[in-house]
Motif scaffolding. Sequence first.
Motif, PDB file in Angstrom:
ATOM      1  N   UNK A  10       0.933  -1.292  -0.007  1.00 47.73           N
ATOM      2  CA  UNK A  10      -0.023   0.018   0.045  1.00 47.73           C
ATOM      3  C   UNK A  10       0.876   1.253  -0.180  1.00 47.73           C
ATOM      4  N   UNK A  11       0.773   2.083  -0.812  1.00 47.31           N
ATOM      5  CA  UNK A  11       1.513   3.481  -1.119  1.00 47.31           C
ATOM      6  C   UNK A  11       0.665   4.304  -0.789  1.00 47.31           C
ATOM      7  N   UNK A  12       0.832   5.169   0.208  1.00 43.39           N
ATOM      8  CA  UNK A  12       0.192   6.342   0.991  1.00 43.39           C
ATOM      9  C   UNK A  12       1.024   7.865   0.365  1.00 43.39           C
ATOM     10  N   UNK A  13       0.102   8.387  -0.171  1.00 40.88           N
ATOM     11  CA  UNK A  13       0.840   9.911  -0.640  1.00 40.88           C
ATOM     12  C   UNK A  13      -0.176  11.152  -0.182  1.00 40.88           C
ATOM     13  N   UNK A  14      -0.520  11.535   1.162  1.00 36.91           N
ATOM     14  CA  UNK A  14      -1.080  12.377   1.412  1.00 36.91           C
ATOM     15  C   UNK A  14      -0.574  13.665   1.882  1.00 36.91           C
ATOM     16  N   UNK A  15       0.761  13.741   2.012  1.00 41.97           N
ATOM     17  CA  UNK A  15       1.684  14.622   2.428  1.00 41.97           C
ATOM     18  C   UNK A  15       1.744  14.589   4.021  1.00 41.97           C
ATOM     19  N   UNK A  16       2.940  15.007   4.604  1.00 45.92           N
ATOM     20  CA  UNK A  16       3.120  15.028   5.844  1.00 45.92           C
ATOM     21  C   UNK A  16       2.267  16.293   6.620  1.00 45.92           C
ATOM     22  N   UNK A  17       1.581  16.140   7.616  1.00 41.84           N
ATOM     23  CA  UNK A  17       1.617  14.906   8.593  1.00 41.84           C
ATOM     24  C   UNK A  17       0.525  13.977   8.236  1.00 41.84           C
ATOM     25  N   UNK A  18      -0.405  14.340   7.399  1.00 45.96           N
ATOM     26  CA  UNK A  18      -1.731  13.632   7.217  1.00 45.96           C
ATOM     27  C   UNK A  18      -1.441  12.090   6.998  1.00 45.96           C
ATOM     28  N   UNK A  19      -0.410  11.774   5.996  1.00 45.34           N
ATOM     29  CA  UNK A  19      -0.092  10.304   5.689  1.00 45.34           C
ATOM     30  C   UNK A  19       0.258   9.624   7.047  1.00 45.34           C
ATOM     31  N   UNK A  20       1.170  10.305   7.762  1.00 48.29           N
ATOM     32  CA  UNK A  20       1.668   9.438   8.828  1.00 48.29           C
ATOM     33  C   UNK A  20       0.654   9.311  10.008  1.00 48.29           C
ATOM     34  N   UNK A  21      -0.263  10.259   9.984  1.00 49.20           N
ATOM     35  CA  UNK A  21      -1.277  10.156  11.172  1.00 49.20           C
ATOM     36  C   UNK A  21      -2.149   8.981  10.578  1.00 49.20           C
ATOM     37  N   UNK A  22      -2.428   8.919   9.467  1.00 49.37           N
ATOM     38  CA  UNK A  22      -3.241   8.225   8.768  1.00 49.37           C
ATOM     39  C   UNK A  22      -2.944   6.707   8.946  1.00 49.37           C
ATOM     40  N   UNK A  23      -1.666   6.271   8.575  1.00 50.64           N
ATOM     41  CA  UNK A  23      -1.232   4.948   8.790  1.00 50.64           C
ATOM     42  C   UNK A  23      -1.293   4.790  10.185  1.00 50.64           C
ATOM     43  N   UNK A  24      -0.698   5.674  10.993  1.00 52.75           N
ATOM     44  CA  UNK A  24      -0.513   5.360  12.470  1.00 52.75           C
ATOM     45  C   UNK A  24      -1.996   5.142  13.086  1.00 52.75           C
ATOM     46  N   UNK A  25      -3.150   5.626  12.509  1.00 51.47           N
ATOM     47  CA  UNK A  25      -4.337   5.214  13.198  1.00 51.47           C
ATOM     48  C   UNK A  25      -5.092   3.997  12.467  1.00 51.47           C
TER      49      UNK A  25
END
Length: 268
Positions: free
Chosen positions: A178-193
Motif C-alpha cells: 500500500x502506497x500512501x501519498x497524502x503529504x506530511x503530517x496527514x499520511x503519517x497520522x492516517x497510517x498510524x491510526x
Amino acid sequence: MKPLDNDPLAHRLPARLSVAGVALDPIDRDTLFNYVVDAAEAARTGAARRRTVGYLNVHVANIAHGDAGVARYLNQLCDLVYCDGRGVAWGARLQGAPAPPRMTAADWLPELLVRCRDEGLRVFVVAGREGVVDRALGAIAPAAGGLGPIASHDGYLSNPQRNAACLARLAEFAPDVVLVGMGTPHQERWVLAHRDRIAAPVVWTLGAAFDYSAGEQARGPAWLRRAGHEWAARLLADPARLWRRYVLGNPRFLWRAWRAGRATRPRR
C-alpha cells in the motif's frame, strides 16, 4: 527508537541512526526496493509480520519535532525510514555520521511500480485528489510497458464515510503493498491510526510522488534535482507556498542536528 533485533530482515539493514531525534536507516535504493519486495513475499507464507516504511526529509523532521504522532510513526511504527533529502544528509554529518544516500520517490516511482509488476505484487495507492493516481499511472504505464494490478482511492479522507469506504476497498483488493501519498503530517497520522486494520504486508508513505507524476505539482529545474537539491528546485517552483518550509525550516533542523551531535560528543 524501535528495536529491530527481532526482525528477520533487519540483518540486511545498517545500524539505525537518530538524526535530530528522528529514526533514519542509511540505505541505498537497491536495499530499499529489495527490503520491500522481500517483506511482501515473506508475508505470503504467513511467517512474517506486517512492515511499515517511511522517509525522512527536513520538513518531516521539523513536523515530527512538534507532533507526537508523526514522531511515533517514524520512531516506533516504521521498520525502515530512508533519507529523502540532502538536508537530512547534512544533519547526519553534523552529528558525526556518514551522509546517507538521498532518495526521493518522485525520481523512481515508475521503477518501483515496474519492480512490483515484475515480482507479481498487487499495489493499492491512497493519494492525491480524485483522478490524480489514474493520471499518474496513465503517464507512467506506456513507457513502462504496462503495469501490474493497481487499485486506488484518493487521499482526502477526513470524512468518516469516505475513510471507511477507502479501508473497505483496500481490504477487498488485498494488496501486497500500500502506497500512501497524502503529504506530511496527514499520511503519517492516517497510517498510524489505521495500520492495525490494513492487512497488507507493506504500507509505505511516500509523499507527493503521484502528484508530480500526474503534473499536479512542479518539481523545479532539473539541474538542481540532479545535483541532489530537490528542496531548492521545489522552492523555485513554488516559492509562495514553500519559502517558510525551506528558508526557515532548514536552519532550524540543522541547528537541532548540530546540538544533538554536540551533546553526544565526548567532552575533553
